[in-house]
Design a protein around this motif. Structure first.
Motif, PDB file in Angstrom:
ATOM      1  N   MET A 151      49.003  14.887  26.527  1.00 54.11           N
ATOM      2  CA  MET A 151      49.705  15.211  27.771  1.00 54.11           C
ATOM      3  C   MET A 151      49.151  14.366  28.919  1.00 54.11           C
ATOM      4  N   SER A 152      50.037  13.879  29.758  1.00 51.96           N
ATOM      5  CA  SER A 152      49.638  13.100  30.928  1.00 51.96           C
ATOM      6  C   SER A 152      50.001  13.854  32.202  1.00 51.96           C
ATOM      7  N   LEU A 153      49.067  13.862  33.143  1.00 54.39           N
ATOM      8  CA  LEU A 153      49.337  14.428  34.460  1.00 54.39           C
ATOM      9  C   LEU A 153      49.647  13.279  35.408  1.00 54.39           C
ATOM     10  N   VAL A 154      50.830  13.318  36.009  1.00 50.94           N
ATOM     11  CA  VAL A 154      51.239  12.297  36.969  1.00 50.94           C
ATOM     12  C   VAL A 154      51.225  12.938  38.351  1.00 50.94           C
ATOM     13  N   LEU A 155      50.304  12.496  39.198  1.00 48.16           N
ATOM     14  CA  LEU A 155      50.203  13.030  40.557  1.00 48.16           C
ATOM     15  C   LEU A 155      50.994  12.121  41.484  1.00 48.16           C
ATOM     16  N   PHE A 156      52.027  12.665  42.095  1.00 52.68           N
ATOM     17  CA  PHE A 156      52.942  11.885  42.943  1.00 52.68           C
ATOM     18  C   PHE A 156      52.888  12.442  44.359  1.00 52.68           C
ATOM     19  N   SER A 157      52.275  11.689  45.277  1.00 50.72           N
ATOM     20  CA  SER A 157      52.131  12.176  46.656  1.00 50.72           C
ATOM     21  C   SER A 157      53.236  11.642  47.547  1.00 50.72           C
ATOM     22  N   ILE A 158      53.695  12.502  48.443  1.00 50.98           N
ATOM     23  CA  ILE A 158      54.728  12.107  49.394  1.00 50.98           C
ATOM     24  C   ILE A 158      54.234  12.351  50.819  1.00 50.98           C
ATOM     25  N   GLY A 159      54.739  11.550  51.744  1.00 50.16           N
ATOM     26  CA  GLY A 159      54.333  11.644  53.147  1.00 50.16           C
ATOM     27  C   GLY A 159      54.810  10.415  53.885  1.00 50.16           C
ATOM     28  N   ASN A 160      54.573  10.369  55.189  1.00 44.00           N
ATOM     29  CA  ASN A 160      54.977   9.207  55.970  1.00 44.00           C
ATOM     30  C   ASN A 160      53.898   8.131  55.952  1.00 44.00           C
TER      31      ASN A 160
ATOM     32  N   LEU B 148      56.297   5.820  31.946  1.00 45.33           N
ATOM     33  CA  LEU B 148      55.471   7.017  31.974  1.00 45.33           C
ATOM     34  C   LEU B 148      55.497   7.676  30.599  1.00 45.33           C
ATOM     35  N   PRO B 149      54.369   8.204  30.138  1.00 44.32           N
ATOM     36  CA  PRO B 149      54.345   8.873  28.833  1.00 44.32           C
ATOM     37  C   PRO B 149      55.395   9.978  28.759  1.00 44.32           C
ATOM     38  N   SER B 150      55.988  10.147  27.587  1.00 47.44           N
ATOM     39  CA  SER B 150      57.076  11.119  27.422  1.00 47.44           C
ATOM     40  C   SER B 150      56.620  12.560  27.609  1.00 47.44           C
ATOM     41  N   ASP B 151      55.317  12.803  27.459  1.00 48.42           N
ATOM     42  CA  ASP B 151      54.813  14.176  27.622  1.00 48.42           C
ATOM     43  C   ASP B 151      54.257  14.418  29.025  1.00 48.42           C
ATOM     44  N   SER B 152      54.692  13.592  29.988  1.00 52.11           N
ATOM     45  CA  SER B 152      54.153  13.694  31.348  1.00 52.11           C
ATOM     46  C   SER B 152      54.568  14.979  32.052  1.00 52.11           C
ATOM     47  N   ILE B 153      53.616  15.538  32.792  1.00 50.10           N
ATOM     48  CA  ILE B 153      53.909  16.600  33.759  1.00 50.10           C
ATOM     49  C   ILE B 153      53.789  15.957  35.130  1.00 50.10           C
ATOM     50  N   ILE B 154      54.879  15.941  35.872  1.00 48.64           N
ATOM     51  CA  ILE B 154      54.892  15.330  37.202  1.00 48.64           C
ATOM     52  C   ILE B 154      54.521  16.391  38.228  1.00 48.64           C
ATOM     53  N   ILE B 155      53.461  16.131  38.993  1.00 48.81           N
ATOM     54  CA  ILE B 155      52.987  17.090  39.994  1.00 48.81           C
ATOM     55  C   ILE B 155      53.129  16.462  41.373  1.00 48.81           C
ATOM     56  N   ILE B 156      53.998  17.043  42.187  1.00 52.56           N
ATOM     57  CA  ILE B 156      54.258  16.527  43.531  1.00 52.56           C
ATOM     58  C   ILE B 156      53.233  17.119  44.490  1.00 52.56           C
TER      59      ILE B 156
ATOM     60  N   ASN C  87      44.035   6.088  34.585  1.00 51.64           N
ATOM     61  CA  ASN C  87      42.831   5.894  33.782  1.00 51.64           C
ATOM     62  C   ASN C  87      43.213   5.131  32.509  1.00 51.64           C
ATOM     63  N   ALA C  88      42.225   4.849  31.668  1.00 43.69           N
ATOM     64  CA  ALA C  88      42.439   3.961  30.525  1.00 43.69           C
ATOM     65  C   ALA C  88      43.481   4.467  29.530  1.00 43.69           C
ATOM     66  N   ASP C  89      43.514   5.767  29.291  1.00 41.46           N
ATOM     67  CA  ASP C  89      44.450   6.294  28.282  1.00 41.46           C
ATOM     68  C   ASP C  89      45.724   6.888  28.889  1.00 41.46           C
ATOM     69  N   ASN C  90      45.933   6.666  30.189  1.00 39.81           N
ATOM     70  CA  ASN C  90      47.131   7.152  30.886  1.00 39.81           C
ATOM     71  C   ASN C  90      47.271   8.676  30.884  1.00 39.81           C
ATOM     72  N   SER C  91      46.170   9.375  30.669  1.00 36.79           N
ATOM     73  CA  SER C  91      46.238  10.841  30.736  1.00 36.79           C
ATOM     74  C   SER C  91      46.258  11.330  32.175  1.00 36.79           C
ATOM     75  N   LEU C  92      45.886  10.446  33.099  1.00 37.91           N
ATOM     76  CA  LEU C  92      45.886  10.772  34.521  1.00 37.91           C
ATOM     77  C   LEU C  92      46.452   9.588  35.277  1.00 37.91           C
ATOM     78  N   ILE C  93      47.605   9.785  35.900  1.00 44.28           N
ATOM     79  CA  ILE C  93      48.302   8.708  36.609  1.00 44.28           C
ATOM     80  C   ILE C  93      48.493   9.117  38.066  1.00 44.28           C
TER      81      ILE C  93
END
Length: 204
Positions: free
Chosen positions: A1-10, A79-87, A49-55
């Protein structure tokens, strides 16, 4: 599983409305031994990170145009197919130093999240989307639209920023650890309540 942290802002000076970006930077600094610096790519910046578990992905657009950044990410990145996208975003409905995990709701009051929602839902069969709101309140009492707009664009006090950078950050990190260790999140509301109880127990 990969965690994708996606930040938004100005873009531009740091203020309440860029709390998502501030938290992304704090988390990046925390994982600096295994994660490289963000690489700018027009509407967004990315690293992992190296194994794309944290993006880590930072939107470089204005808040109300956050969907443009996500559209480019989906088009350009594998993005890995098992990604959880966290805004990561500024949650004006909750006070400092609270953090809340949730899913998209029908009537989003946050313009950046609202802008993202329709575009992200086009990918809902590919990824799981979660919102991690970092409390920035208390918001002004009985504020109208103009007052709220001015308030979210104002800077934190020094004390408020220090709390965000310590207590809010620690809680965000705890949430990410719990998500990464969970076999399945299931009901997000119940998961959020469970994490809050675990955190409270650790602090007592």
């Amino acid at each position: 599983m990969s965690l994708v942290l996606f930040s938004i802002g100005n873009p531009g000076p740091s203020n309440r409305h860029s709390t998502g970006h501030l938290m992304l930077k704090l988390l990046l600094d925390n994982f600096s031994s295994t994660v490289k610096q963000l690489v700018p790519k027009s509407t967004y910046s990315i690293t992992s990170n190296a194994d794309n578990s944290l993006i880590f992905i930072k939107s470089n657009t204005y808040m109300n145009e956050s969907s443009k950044a996500w559209t480019k990410v989906v088009a350009n990145e594998k993005l890995p197919s098992d990604s959880i996208i966290i805004i990561l975003y500024d949650d004006f409905e909750n006070d400092i130093p609270s953090v809340k995990l949730s899913t998209f709701k029908k009537n989003e009051s946050h313009n950046g999240v609202k802008n993202l929602m329709t575009v992200m839902m086009q990918n809902e069969t590919r990824y799981q989307f979660l919102k991690l709101g970092i409390g920035i309140g208390p918001k002004p009492a009985q504020a109208d639209k103009a007052t709220m707009s001015s308030w979210v664009l104002s800077p934190f006090t020094l004390d408020q920023k220090q709390i965000i950078m310590s207590q809010s950050f620690d809680l965000c990190l705890f949430y990410l650890q719990q998500i990464a260790e969970a076999d399945a999140i299931g009901d997000v509301g119940k998961f959020d309540s469970r994490v809050k109880k675990l955190w409270k127990a650790e602090q007592s």
